[in-house]
Scaffold this motif. Structure first.
Motif, PDB file in Angstrom:
ATOM      1  N   THR A  32      -0.800  -1.617  -8.024  1.00  0.00           N
ATOM      2  CA  THR A  32       0.405  -2.397  -7.684  1.00  0.00           C
ATOM      3  C   THR A  32       1.514  -2.126  -8.686  1.00  0.00           C
ATOM      4  O   THR A  32       2.691  -2.384  -8.403  1.00  0.00           O
ATOM      5  N   ASP A  33       1.169  -1.592  -9.849  1.00  0.00           N
ATOM      6  CA  ASP A  33       2.175  -1.182 -10.837  1.00  0.00           C
ATOM      7  C   ASP A  33       2.520   0.300 -10.718  1.00  0.00           C
ATOM      8  O   ASP A  33       3.194   0.864 -11.581  1.00  0.00           O
ATOM      9  N   GLY A  34       2.026   0.931  -9.655  1.00  0.00           N
ATOM     10  CA  GLY A  34       2.385   2.321  -9.398  1.00  0.00           C
ATOM     11  C   GLY A  34       1.425   3.356  -9.944  1.00  0.00           C
ATOM     12  O   GLY A  34       1.685   4.552  -9.864  1.00  0.00           O
ATOM     13  N   GLY A  64      -1.859  -7.602  -0.905  1.00  0.00           N
ATOM     14  CA  GLY A  64      -0.722  -7.044  -0.180  1.00  0.00           C
ATOM     15  C   GLY A  64      -0.807  -5.563   0.113  1.00  0.00           C
ATOM     16  O   GLY A  64       0.206  -4.939   0.469  1.00  0.00           O
ATOM     17  N   PHE A  65      -1.982  -4.981   0.001  1.00  0.00           N
ATOM     18  CA  PHE A  65      -2.154  -3.555   0.280  1.00  0.00           C
ATOM     19  C   PHE A  65      -2.215  -3.302   1.785  1.00  0.00           C
ATOM     20  O   PHE A  65      -2.703  -4.141   2.556  1.00  0.00           O
ATOM     21  N   ASP A  66      -1.761  -2.126   2.195  1.00  0.00           N
ATOM     22  CA  ASP A  66      -2.141  -1.575   3.489  1.00  0.00           C
ATOM     23  C   ASP A  66      -3.504  -0.920   3.294  1.00  0.00           C
ATOM     24  O   ASP A  66      -3.722  -0.217   2.296  1.00  0.00           O
ATOM     25  N   VAL A  67      -4.419  -1.124   4.232  1.00  0.00           N
ATOM     26  CA  VAL A  67      -5.784  -0.620   4.088  1.00  0.00           C
ATOM     27  C   VAL A  67      -6.160   0.239   5.287  1.00  0.00           C
ATOM     28  O   VAL A  67      -5.990  -0.174   6.442  1.00  0.00           O
ATOM     29  N   GLY A  68      -6.651   1.454   5.007  1.00  0.00           N
ATOM     30  CA  GLY A  68      -7.197   2.313   6.043  1.00  0.00           C
ATOM     31  C   GLY A  68      -8.666   2.576   5.758  1.00  0.00           C
ATOM     32  O   GLY A  68      -9.077   2.644   4.593  1.00  0.00           O
ATOM     33  N   TRP A  69      -9.461   2.706   6.818  1.00  0.00           N
ATOM     34  CA  TRP A  69     -10.913   2.877   6.654  1.00  0.00           C
ATOM     35  C   TRP A  69     -11.404   3.950   7.617  1.00  0.00           C
ATOM     36  O   TRP A  69     -11.106   3.902   8.811  1.00  0.00           O
TER      37      TRP A  69
END
Length: 265
Positions: A32-34, A64-69
């Motif tokens: 989240t800090d890059g 708040g992440f977008d998550v792909g699986w």
């Protein structure tokens, strides 16, 4: 709701994985800090790799992440790079259309370099949106998927992206030749080797699964019967009446009830 069920399931089966949970939390918060990175979860079948990955996905969404699986398939007919295409499709939108991974070049290595550049450009185009990409069952991945993982891992430290790879230990004697060559490439991340549960963790898991305090003798015998494997422990709990966990458990009775099978597909 479903989210509550998922979180309850995850909490019920993450006993004995405190260090790994802390590592995941640290990696997600750094992203989240890059500052992204790769996490590699390794262990035998049934040891809890997918469950830990599910925990990471739940925590990432909460942050708040977008998550792909994507789960890699034990299927020779699966197209190359199928896990990557699946993940990119899940996360694509109007601002970030799916990059084309079909690279027409004569040299395979040059093609893989170009594929990694396209994925890197796509990830950077997503800007500051933190993203978690989960690749499950990577021991079944095609060599192109693993090679692309390795190349993308090299640039994660400069973007808010975490890749979590779950895989069994690779046996060079039985692994696909292409995978064996590519496998060392993914050693860029934090390696988390999931050990079997000890007697204390087995006791906690038994008590949670049965809804009552299991006896220490039961926990010790279950650990010896299952080898500390969480999946086998759950199967054993489903196979025996609750009162069986009041004292030591006879391995021959378990073998009879469970049909003699402790194989994991």
């Amino acid at each position: 709701g479903n989210n509550g069920q998922v979180e309850a399931t995850v909490s019920a089966t993450l006993i004995g994985r405190n260090a790994e949970q802390r590592e995941i939390e640290t990696r997600l918060r750094r992203a989240t800090d890059g500052v992204g990175g790769m996490l590699v979860v390794s262990g035998e079948g049934g040891i809890g790799k997918t469950t830990l990955a599910e925990h990471a996905a739940v925590r990432a969404r909460a942050l708040g992440f977008d998550v792909g699986w994507a789960a890699c398939r034990h299927d020779a007919t699966a197209p190359p790079l199928h896990p990557w295409v699946r993940l990119l499709t899940q996360l694509a939108d109007d601002d970030c259309p799916i990059p084309d991974l079909a690279v027409e070049v004569m040299d395979r290595d040059a093609g893989r370099v170009e594929q990694s550049r396209r994925v890197e450009r796509w990830l950077r185009a997503r800007g500051t949106r933190p993203t978690l990409l989960v690749f499950d069952d990577v021991h079944w991945a095609d060599s192109g998927t693993v090679a692309l993982l390795g190349r993308v891992a090299e640039v994660l430290a400069s973007m808010p992206v975490v890749i979590l790879v779950a895989r069994r230990p690779v046996d060079p004697a039985t692994a696909d030749a292409g995978f064996t060559v590519a496998a060392p490439v993914i050693q860029h991340g934090v390696i988390m080797e999931l050990a079997p549960l000890d007697a204390s963790a087995t006791h906690s898991l038994l008590s949670e699964l049965t809804g009552q305090l299991a006896s220490p003798e039961a926990a010790q015998s279950v650990m010896e019967i299952t080898g500390g494997n969480p999946l086998f422990t759950r199967e054993l709990c489903r196979s025996l009446p609750v009162e069986a966990f009041a004292g030591p458990i006879d391995p021959t009775e378990v073998h009879h009830v469970m049909g003699g099978s402790t194989e994991v597909a």
